[in-house]
Design a protein around this motif. Structure first.
Motif, PDB file in Angstrom:
ATOM      1  N   ASP A 404     -33.407  23.851   4.054  1.00 59.23           N
ATOM      2  CA  ASP A 404     -34.653  24.512   4.446  1.00 59.23           C
ATOM      3  C   ASP A 404     -34.646  26.004   4.143  1.00 59.23           C
ATOM      4  OD1 ASP A 404     -32.777  25.269   6.304  1.00 59.23           O
ATOM      5  OD2 ASP A 404     -34.015  24.859   8.069  1.00 59.23           O
ATOM      6  N   PHE A 405     -33.640  26.473   3.432  1.00 56.03           N
ATOM      7  CA  PHE A 405     -33.555  27.902   3.115  1.00 56.03           C
ATOM      8  C   PHE A 405     -34.158  28.144   1.742  1.00 56.03           C
ATOM      9  CE2 PHE A 405     -31.674  31.886   1.748  1.00 56.03           C
ATOM     10  CZ  PHE A 405     -31.683  32.656   2.907  1.00 56.03           C
ATOM     11  N   ASP A 406     -35.286  28.852   1.699  1.00 55.84           N
ATOM     12  CA  ASP A 406     -36.031  29.106   0.460  1.00 55.84           C
ATOM     13  C   ASP A 406     -35.536  30.411  -0.156  1.00 55.84           C
ATOM     14  OD1 ASP A 406     -37.830  29.506  -1.576  1.00 55.84           O
ATOM     15  OD2 ASP A 406     -39.612  29.615  -0.301  1.00 55.84           O
ATOM     16  N   VAL A 407     -34.601  30.312  -1.084  1.00 54.65           N
ATOM     17  CA  VAL A 407     -34.057  31.517  -1.717  1.00 54.65           C
ATOM     18  C   VAL A 407     -35.144  32.266  -2.474  1.00 54.65           C
ATOM     19  CG1 VAL A 407     -32.435  32.390  -3.440  1.00 54.65           C
ATOM     20  CG2 VAL A 407     -31.719  30.586  -1.875  1.00 54.65           C
ATOM     21  N   TYR A 408     -35.965  31.541  -3.228  1.00 48.07           N
ATOM     22  CA  TYR A 408     -37.023  32.196  -4.004  1.00 48.07           C
ATOM     23  C   TYR A 408     -37.952  32.992  -3.082  1.00 48.07           C
ATOM     24  CZ  TYR A 408     -40.067  32.714  -8.101  1.00 48.07           C
ATOM     25  OH  TYR A 408     -40.787  33.216  -9.145  1.00 48.07           O
ATOM     26  N   GLY A 409     -38.197  32.444  -1.897  1.00 47.82           N
ATOM     27  CA  GLY A 409     -39.071  33.127  -0.948  1.00 47.82           C
ATOM     28  C   GLY A 409     -38.478  34.396  -0.363  1.00 47.82           C
ATOM     29  N   GLN A 410     -37.165  34.612  -0.535  1.00 47.92           N
ATOM     30  CA  GLN A 410     -36.519  35.822  -0.029  1.00 47.92           C
ATOM     31  C   GLN A 410     -36.771  37.029  -0.919  1.00 47.92           C
ATOM     32  OE1 GLN A 410     -34.793  36.180   2.913  1.00 47.92           O
ATOM     33  NE2 GLN A 410     -35.448  34.076   3.342  1.00 47.92           N
ATOM     34  N   PHE A 411     -37.098  36.794  -2.177  1.00 45.61           N
ATOM     35  CA  PHE A 411     -37.290  37.901  -3.107  1.00 45.61           C
ATOM     36  C   PHE A 411     -38.419  38.803  -2.618  1.00 45.61           C
ATOM     37  CE2 PHE A 411     -34.628  35.300  -5.602  1.00 45.61           C
ATOM     38  CZ  PHE A 411     -34.159  36.020  -6.681  1.00 45.61           C
ATOM     39  N   HIS A 412     -38.104  40.097  -2.455  1.00 48.03           N
ATOM     40  CA  HIS A 412     -39.063  41.133  -2.101  1.00 48.03           C
ATOM     41  C   HIS A 412     -39.623  40.971  -0.687  1.00 48.03           C
ATOM     42  CE1 HIS A 412     -40.063  41.964  -6.658  1.00 48.03           C
ATOM     43  NE2 HIS A 412     -38.758  41.871  -6.399  1.00 48.03           N
ATOM     44  N   SER A 413     -39.024  40.120   0.143  1.00 47.91           N
ATOM     45  CA  SER A 413     -39.562  39.864   1.472  1.00 47.91           C
ATOM     46  C   SER A 413     -38.944  40.809   2.495  1.00 47.91           C
ATOM     47  CB  SER A 413     -39.284  38.420   1.886  1.00 47.91           C
ATOM     48  OG  SER A 413     -37.892  38.230   2.117  1.00 47.91           O
ATOM     49  N   ALA A 414     -39.602  40.930   3.644  1.00 41.22           N
ATOM     50  CA  ALA A 414     -38.981  41.603   4.780  1.00 41.22           C
ATOM     51  C   ALA A 414     -37.901  40.685   5.346  1.00 41.22           C
ATOM     52  CB  ALA A 414     -40.022  41.917   5.845  1.00 41.22           C
ATOM     53  N   ASP A 415     -36.858  41.305   5.904  1.00 46.30           N
ATOM     54  CA  ASP A 415     -35.701  40.555   6.413  1.00 46.30           C
ATOM     55  C   ASP A 415     -35.074  39.673   5.340  1.00 46.30           C
ATOM     56  OD1 ASP A 415     -35.401  41.601   8.945  1.00 46.30           O
ATOM     57  OD2 ASP A 415     -36.739  40.157   9.883  1.00 46.30           O
ATOM     58  N   GLU A 416     -35.044  40.160   4.113  1.00 43.02           N
ATOM     59  CA  GLU A 416     -34.349  39.472   3.024  1.00 43.02           C
ATOM     60  C   GLU A 416     -32.909  39.207   3.456  1.00 43.02           C
ATOM     61  OE1 GLU A 416     -32.998  40.488  -1.602  1.00 43.02           O
ATOM     62  OE2 GLU A 416     -34.481  41.737  -0.569  1.00 43.02           O
ATOM     63  N   CYS A 417     -32.445  37.979   3.233  1.00 40.98           N
ATOM     64  CA  CYS A 417     -31.110  37.635   3.703  1.00 40.98           C
ATOM     65  C   CYS A 417     -30.523  36.510   2.864  1.00 40.98           C
ATOM     66  CB  CYS A 417     -31.136  37.215   5.176  1.00 40.98           C
ATOM     67  SG  CYS A 417     -32.121  35.737   5.513  1.00 40.98           S
ATOM     68  N   VAL A 418     -29.216  36.315   3.034  1.00 40.81           N
ATOM     69  CA  VAL A 418     -28.495  35.252   2.335  1.00 40.81           C
ATOM     70  C   VAL A 418     -27.381  34.764   3.259  1.00 40.81           C
ATOM     71  CG1 VAL A 418     -26.863  36.836   1.214  1.00 40.81           C
ATOM     72  CG2 VAL A 418     -27.374  34.632   0.158  1.00 40.81           C
ATOM     73  N   PRO A 419     -27.142  33.457   3.315  1.00 40.37           N
ATOM     74  CA  PRO A 419     -26.023  32.984   4.134  1.00 40.37           C
ATOM     75  C   PRO A 419     -24.685  33.472   3.580  1.00 40.37           C
ATOM     76  CG  PRO A 419     -27.558  31.183   3.657  1.00 40.37           C
ATOM     77  CD  PRO A 419     -27.948  32.334   2.776  1.00 40.37           C
ATOM     78  N   VAL A 420     -23.811  33.926   4.453  1.00 43.44           N
ATOM     79  CA  VAL A 420     -22.499  34.394   4.012  1.00 43.44           C
ATOM     80  C   VAL A 420     -21.726  33.263   3.344  1.00 43.44           C
ATOM     81  CG1 VAL A 420     -20.276  35.315   4.797  1.00 43.44           C
ATOM     82  CG2 VAL A 420     -22.405  36.222   5.743  1.00 43.44           C
ATOM     83  N   GLU A 421     -21.830  32.060   3.874  1.00 42.21           N
ATOM     84  CA  GLU A 421     -21.153  30.912   3.257  1.00 42.21           C
ATOM     85  C   GLU A 421     -21.611  30.711   1.821  1.00 42.21           C
ATOM     86  OE1 GLU A 421     -18.765  28.812   4.143  1.00 42.21           O
ATOM     87  OE2 GLU A 421     -18.386  29.733   6.093  1.00 42.21           O
ATOM     88  N   SER A 422     -22.873  31.021   1.551  1.00 36.57           N
ATOM     89  CA  SER A 422     -23.403  30.883   0.194  1.00 36.57           C
ATOM     90  C   SER A 422     -22.762  31.880  -0.756  1.00 36.57           C
ATOM     91  CB  SER A 422     -24.924  31.062   0.204  1.00 36.57           C
ATOM     92  OG  SER A 422     -25.550  30.104   1.032  1.00 36.57           O
ATOM     93  N   LEU A 423     -22.427  33.056  -0.246  1.00 40.54           N
ATOM     94  CA  LEU A 423     -21.745  34.046  -1.079  1.00 40.54           C
ATOM     95  C   LEU A 423     -20.323  33.594  -1.407  1.00 40.54           C
ATOM     96  CD1 LEU A 423     -22.931  37.372   0.602  1.00 40.54           C
ATOM     97  CD2 LEU A 423     -23.783  36.325  -1.512  1.00 40.54           C
ATOM     98  N   TYR A 424     -19.654  32.968  -0.462  1.00 43.55           N
ATOM     99  CA  TYR A 424     -18.328  32.419  -0.757  1.00 43.55           C
ATOM    100  C   TYR A 424     -18.424  31.359  -1.863  1.00 43.55           C
ATOM    101  CZ  TYR A 424     -16.811  34.482   3.725  1.00 43.55           C
ATOM    102  OH  TYR A 424     -16.514  35.338   4.766  1.00 43.55           O
ATOM    103  N   PHE A 425     -19.416  30.479  -1.723  1.00 42.62           N
ATOM    104  CA  PHE A 425     -19.642  29.458  -2.748  1.00 42.62           C
ATOM    105  C   PHE A 425     -19.933  30.112  -4.091  1.00 42.62           C
ATOM    106  CE2 PHE A 425     -22.551  26.912  -5.268  1.00 42.62           C
ATOM    107  CZ  PHE A 425     -21.995  25.643  -5.244  1.00 42.62           C
ATOM    108  N   SER A 426     -20.769  31.151  -4.069  1.00 43.45           N
ATOM    109  CA  SER A 426     -21.150  31.834  -5.299  1.00 43.45           C
ATOM    110  C   SER A 426     -19.935  32.425  -5.992  1.00 43.45           C
ATOM    111  CB  SER A 426     -22.162  32.944  -4.989  1.00 43.45           C
ATOM    112  OG  SER A 426     -22.690  33.505  -6.173  1.00 43.45           O
ATOM    113  N   ALA A 427     -19.032  33.014  -5.227  1.00 47.08           N
ATOM    114  CA  ALA A 427     -17.834  33.614  -5.811  1.00 47.08           C
ATOM    115  C   ALA A 427     -16.991  32.561  -6.522  1.00 47.08           C
ATOM    116  CB  ALA A 427     -17.017  34.307  -4.722  1.00 47.08           C
ATOM    117  N   ARG A 428     -16.792  31.419  -5.868  1.00 41.63           N
ATOM    118  CA  ARG A 428     -15.956  30.376  -6.475  1.00 41.63           C
ATOM    119  C   ARG A 428     -16.620  29.779  -7.717  1.00 41.63           C
ATOM    120  NH1 ARG A 428     -16.019  28.753  -1.030  1.00 41.63           N
ATOM    121  NH2 ARG A 428     -17.195  26.874  -1.600  1.00 41.63           N
ATOM    122  N   ALA A 429     -17.902  29.453  -7.599  1.00 44.60           N
ATOM    123  CA  ALA A 429     -18.595  28.822  -8.727  1.00 44.60           C
ATOM    124  C   ALA A 429     -18.753  29.784  -9.896  1.00 44.60           C
ATOM    125  CB  ALA A 429     -19.965  28.306  -8.276  1.00 44.60           C
TER     126      ALA A 429
END
Length: 437
Positions: A404-429
């Motif tokens: 249910d997390f809409d990454v595209y909807g975070q672009f340019h939004s107020a309270d822009e955020c990203v899950p920390v777990e997603s950053l860990y995944f991003s680093a590995r991938a």
């Protein structure tokens, strides 16, 4: 779970970059030195581990940094890995967390740039350091570019480097950057990771109606406001037909097979709406679009103005720019004048290639049930500038997120955020992609 240094540094660097206010308003009088400060931070972290860098600053405050790591295959084209360091403005009172605080609350990292795109900047900085520290030699040369000015068109960042320092990009054949890589629900328990293999063009047209100024008590048949309004209404209400680009067809095939849906042109909008937020992104990429955005006319209610003007945002599909202009000309009619604004042409890269295969392999290594699905980005990135050098651009920032997390909807939004777990995944991938691509 014990986290690796790569994972820890990725989150650390994303937070460090968010804390640098590198807002790009597009107005030179209101832009500070944030981009240069961010670029200097990146440069320092790269040079700490022995990576040589080149810093460029075409005008004060608009700094970028480029570095190269040599690959093991001298015959392979270099891969350009790029992220922009500027961010769009914020209205602080609309935020519930400080936009430059990089706070972590309930597993979410908040801040301007969390997804657009200091997340990738921090991750690729950490990956470059990991390779240098560990003596990892990627298959192909990696060119890391941390860029200024993407949010205002790239004039002092990617475009400037293409025009003035193409030597920094020598040998590059493909590029990876935003906007893609985030997961979206495919079916229960499985995720699709969107890969931007193409981008719409970005342009515009100014529509002007002219007549004679006069008193509003005597309406005129050639009233510019009326003629402009009519032309703009025809343009804005027009629905362009679906165009079956390779990316659209592949997306529809994969999602159709997995969900048991037979997509049709007639019912496409409703069928895509059933996919949720991902469907709305695809819907915007399935057609040419023309959106009236600015209107200007008189400034006094009892005066018929001598002219009225509107600006229309145009987004052309690959190889369809002439067709779009012809249709806008037809819709506007003969009673108005059209002035075509400077545009960035659409781009497209192959949806099947060894590089795409390598991306898929990296995702499956981290998410065995994940599948990489091409799509056409309805917006624009710095990949358009690098395309002038023949570099094929892809958008893929790996992020495994809740359904249910809409990454595209975070672009340019107020309270822009990203899950920390997603950053860990991003680093590995990302490390897998850059090592083996």
């Amino acid at each position: 779970m014990t986290r690796s240094l790569l994972e820890h540094e990725s989150v650390e660097f994303v937070r460090d970059l968010i804390r640098i206010d590198s807002v790009n308003t597009g107005d030179p009088d209101t832009i500070g030195d944030g981009e240069t400060r961010a670029a200097r931070l990146v440069q320092a972290r790269l040079e700490e581990v022995g990576i040589e860098t080149t810093f460029v600053e075409p005008i004060p405050g608009r700094g970028s940094v480029v570095a190269r790591i040599a690959g093991s295959d001298p015959d392979a084209g270099a891969l350009l890995v790029h992220a922009h360091l500027d961010v769009v403005p914020v209205v602080a009172e609309d935020w519930t967390h400080p936009p430059f605080g990089a706070d972590i609350v309930d597993g979410l990292l908040y801040g301007r740039g969390a997804v657009d795109m200091k997340d990738f900047a921090g991750v690729i900085l950490a990956v470059a350091r990991e390779f240098a520290r560990s003596g990892i030699r990627p298959r192909r040369d990696l060119i890391f570019a941390f860029l200024a000015d993407e949010e205002a068109g790239g004039r002092w960042g990617a475009s400037w480097i293409v025009d003035n320092r193409p030597d920094l990009l020598a040998g590059a054949t493909e590029a990876i950057s935003e906007v893609g890589g985030f997961s979206v629900p495919l079916v229960e328990g499985r995720r699709a990771y969107l890969l931007a293999t193409a981008e719409k063009g970005v342009g515009g047209v100014v529509v002007t109606a002219r007549g004679e100024a006069g008193h509003a008590s005597r309406p005129r048949p050639d009233d510019p406001v009326t003629r402009l309004a009519s032309a703009v209404a025809r343009i804005g209400e027009h629905r362009f037909p679906v165009v079956h680009t390779p990316a659209l067809d592949r997306f529809l095939r994969v999602f159709g097979q997995e969900r048991g849906v037979e997509f049709t042109d007639e019912g496409l909008d409703a069928q895509l709406e059933d996919l949720g937020f991902v469907g709305r992104v695809i819907s915007a990429s399935a057609r040419q679009t023309a959106a009236p955005t600015v209107l200007r006319a008189g400034d006094k209610s009892n005066i018929i103005p001598a002219s009225a003007q509107a600006t229309v945002d145009l987004r052309a599909l690959p190889d369809r720019e002439v067709e779009l202009r012809d249709e806008i000309t037809r819709l506007a009619g003969d009673a108005v004048h059209l002035h075509w604004q400077e545009s960035l042409s659409p781009i497209a890269a192959p949806i099947d290639s060894p590089f795409v295969t390598a991306i898929g392999d990296a995702i499956r290594a981290e998410d065995p049930d994940g599948v990489v699905v091409p799509y056409l980005l309805p917006a624009s990135t710095d990949n358009k500038h690098f395309a002038r050098l023949g570099v094929l651009g892809y958008g893929f920032v790996p992020l495994r997120v809740p359904d249910d997390f809409d990454v595209y909807g975070q672009f340019h939004s107020a309270d822009e955020c990203v899950p920390v777990e997603s950053l860990y995944f991003s680093a590995r991938a990302t490390a897998r992609i850059l090592r083996f691509a």
